[in-house]
Design an enzyme around this catalytic site. Structure first.
Site, PDB file in Angstrom:
ATOM      1  N   PRO A 190       1.386  -3.031  -0.833  1.00  0.00           N
ATOM      2  CA  PRO A 190       2.675  -2.685  -0.264  1.00  0.00           C
ATOM      3  C   PRO A 190       3.513  -3.883   0.183  1.00  0.00           C
ATOM      4  CG  PRO A 190       0.900  -2.081   1.230  1.00  0.00           C
ATOM      5  CD  PRO A 190       0.259  -2.462  -0.070  1.00  0.00           C
ATOM      6  N   ASN A 191       4.794  -3.751  -0.075  1.00  0.00           N
ATOM      7  CA  ASN A 191       5.839  -4.706   0.348  1.00  0.00           C
ATOM      8  C   ASN A 191       5.862  -6.003  -0.466  1.00  0.00           C
ATOM      9  OD1 ASN A 191       6.881  -3.058   2.531  1.00  0.00           O
ATOM     10  ND2 ASN A 191       4.945  -3.469   3.543  1.00  0.00           N
ATOM     11  N   ARG A 195      11.575 -10.986   1.571  1.00  0.00           N
ATOM     12  CA  ARG A 195      10.797 -10.578   2.740  1.00  0.00           C
ATOM     13  C   ARG A 195      10.242 -11.813   3.446  1.00  0.00           C
ATOM     14  NH1 ARG A 195       4.594  -8.521   2.283  1.00  0.00           N
ATOM     15  NH2 ARG A 195       4.377  -7.889   4.446  1.00  0.00           N
ATOM     16  N   TYR A 222       6.332 -16.025   3.316  1.00  0.00           N
ATOM     17  CA  TYR A 222       5.845 -15.713   1.953  1.00  0.00           C
ATOM     18  C   TYR A 222       6.538 -16.521   0.851  1.00  0.00           C
ATOM     19  CZ  TYR A 222       3.773 -11.788   4.461  1.00  0.00           C
ATOM     20  OH  TYR A 222       3.048 -11.039   5.346  1.00  0.00           O
ATOM     21  N   HIS A 258      -6.119  -4.620   6.272  1.00  0.00           N
ATOM     22  CA  HIS A 258      -6.606  -4.643   7.646  1.00  0.00           C
ATOM     23  C   HIS A 258      -7.129  -3.294   8.137  1.00  0.00           C
ATOM     24  CE1 HIS A 258      -4.656  -8.442   7.288  1.00  0.00           C
ATOM     25  NE2 HIS A 258      -3.457  -7.898   7.187  1.00  0.00           N
ATOM     26  N   ASP A 316     -13.703   1.334   0.012  1.00  0.00           N
ATOM     27  CA  ASP A 316     -14.702   2.157  -0.684  1.00  0.00           C
ATOM     28  C   ASP A 316     -14.469   2.155  -2.188  1.00  0.00           C
ATOM     29  OD1 ASP A 316     -16.001   2.749   1.654  1.00  0.00           O
ATOM     30  OD2 ASP A 316     -15.261   4.807   1.820  1.00  0.00           O
ATOM     31  N   GLU A 342     -10.208 -11.035  -3.153  1.00  0.00           N
ATOM     32  CA  GLU A 342      -9.131 -10.739  -2.211  1.00  0.00           C
ATOM     33  C   GLU A 342      -8.247 -11.971  -2.068  1.00  0.00           C
ATOM     34  OE1 GLU A 342     -10.650 -10.633   1.770  1.00  0.00           O
ATOM     35  OE2 GLU A 342      -8.827  -9.763   2.593  1.00  0.00           O
ATOM     36  N   HIS A 372      -4.475 -13.599  -0.264  1.00  0.00           N
ATOM     37  CA  HIS A 372      -3.321 -13.498   0.624  1.00  0.00           C
ATOM     38  C   HIS A 372      -2.459 -14.733   0.453  1.00  0.00           C
ATOM     39  CE1 HIS A 372      -5.007 -10.012   2.461  1.00  0.00           C
ATOM     40  NE2 HIS A 372      -6.157 -10.648   2.541  1.00  0.00           N
ATOM     41  N   SER A 407      -0.135 -15.744   2.750  1.00  0.00           N
ATOM     42  CA  SER A 407      -0.096 -16.409   4.061  1.00  0.00           C
ATOM     43  C   SER A 407      -1.519 -16.632   4.571  1.00  0.00           C
ATOM     44  CB  SER A 407       0.690 -15.543   5.054  1.00  0.00           C
ATOM     45  OG  SER A 407       0.000 -14.323   5.294  1.00  0.00           O
ATOM     46  N   ARG A 413      -4.278  -9.358  11.757  1.00  0.00           N
ATOM     47  CA  ARG A 413      -4.379  -9.813  10.360  1.00  0.00           C
ATOM     48  C   ARG A 413      -5.675 -10.585  10.089  1.00  0.00           C
ATOM     49  NH1 ARG A 413       0.814  -8.771   8.316  1.00  0.00           N
ATOM     50  NH2 ARG A 413       2.378  -8.976   9.947  1.00  0.00           N
TER      51      ARG A 413
END
Ligand code: DQA
Length: 143
Positions: free
Chosen positions: A11-12, A19, A24, A81, A88, A99, A101, A103, A112
């Site tokens: 999302p986002n 943004r 970012y 988060h 799952d 994973e 990110h 930031s 976070r």
């Protein structure tokens, strides 16, 4: 056989560029996606990119990765988060997931710093801007 990877933006992340550019960066998702595809193809990987703002759609795409992907790079956005459902799904599909990110999630608000998906991912890369994705693609290529 050509290895196929799937990159999931949560999302986002469709709003990259506009943004919080101080957090970012100023480049949009198209720039990021083009760079990911270029890097994947230079490593001999096929790459599909999927973005959704919806938890269920992300879960559905993780499930269908069982039939079409050898590895997944996921930036689950804020779902990182608290989404036990995405955690799952990653655990269920038994495909290596990394994973990422943009930031540094450990240097921001306290909420976070906790990732509920990290324990079921092969590894996590955070805080390196768009390079977090590029390094994850490289790691999948080497697996
Ligand atoms: C993010 C960090 C998350 O905390 C945030 O909710 C995002 C983006 C990152 O890429 O830095 O949407 O995953």
């Amino acid at each position: 056989m050509v290895k196929k990877i799937l990159v999931i933006h949560g999302p986002n992340l469709n709003l990259l560029g506009e943004r919080e550019p101080n957090v970012y960066g100023e480049s949009g998702i198209e720039v990021l996606n083009n760079n990911i595809i270029d890097r994947a193809s230079s490593l001999g990987l096929e790459c599909e990119i999927f973005q959704s703002n919806h938890e269920g759609a992300i879960i559905d795409r993780l499930h269908s990765a069982r039939g079409d992907s050898d590895g997944v790079v996921i930036n689950a956005g804020a779902y990182t988060h608290y989404s036990y459902a995405i955690r799952d799904a990653i655990s269920a599909i038994k495909i290596p997931c990394i994973e990422v990110h943009i930031s540094n999630v450990d240097a921001r608000e306290a909420f976070r710093a906790n990732s509920v998906i990290a324990p079921v991912c092969r590894g996590s890369i955070s805080g390196l801007g768009f390079a977090s994705y590029y390094l994850a693609v490289q790691a999948l290529a080497e697996m």
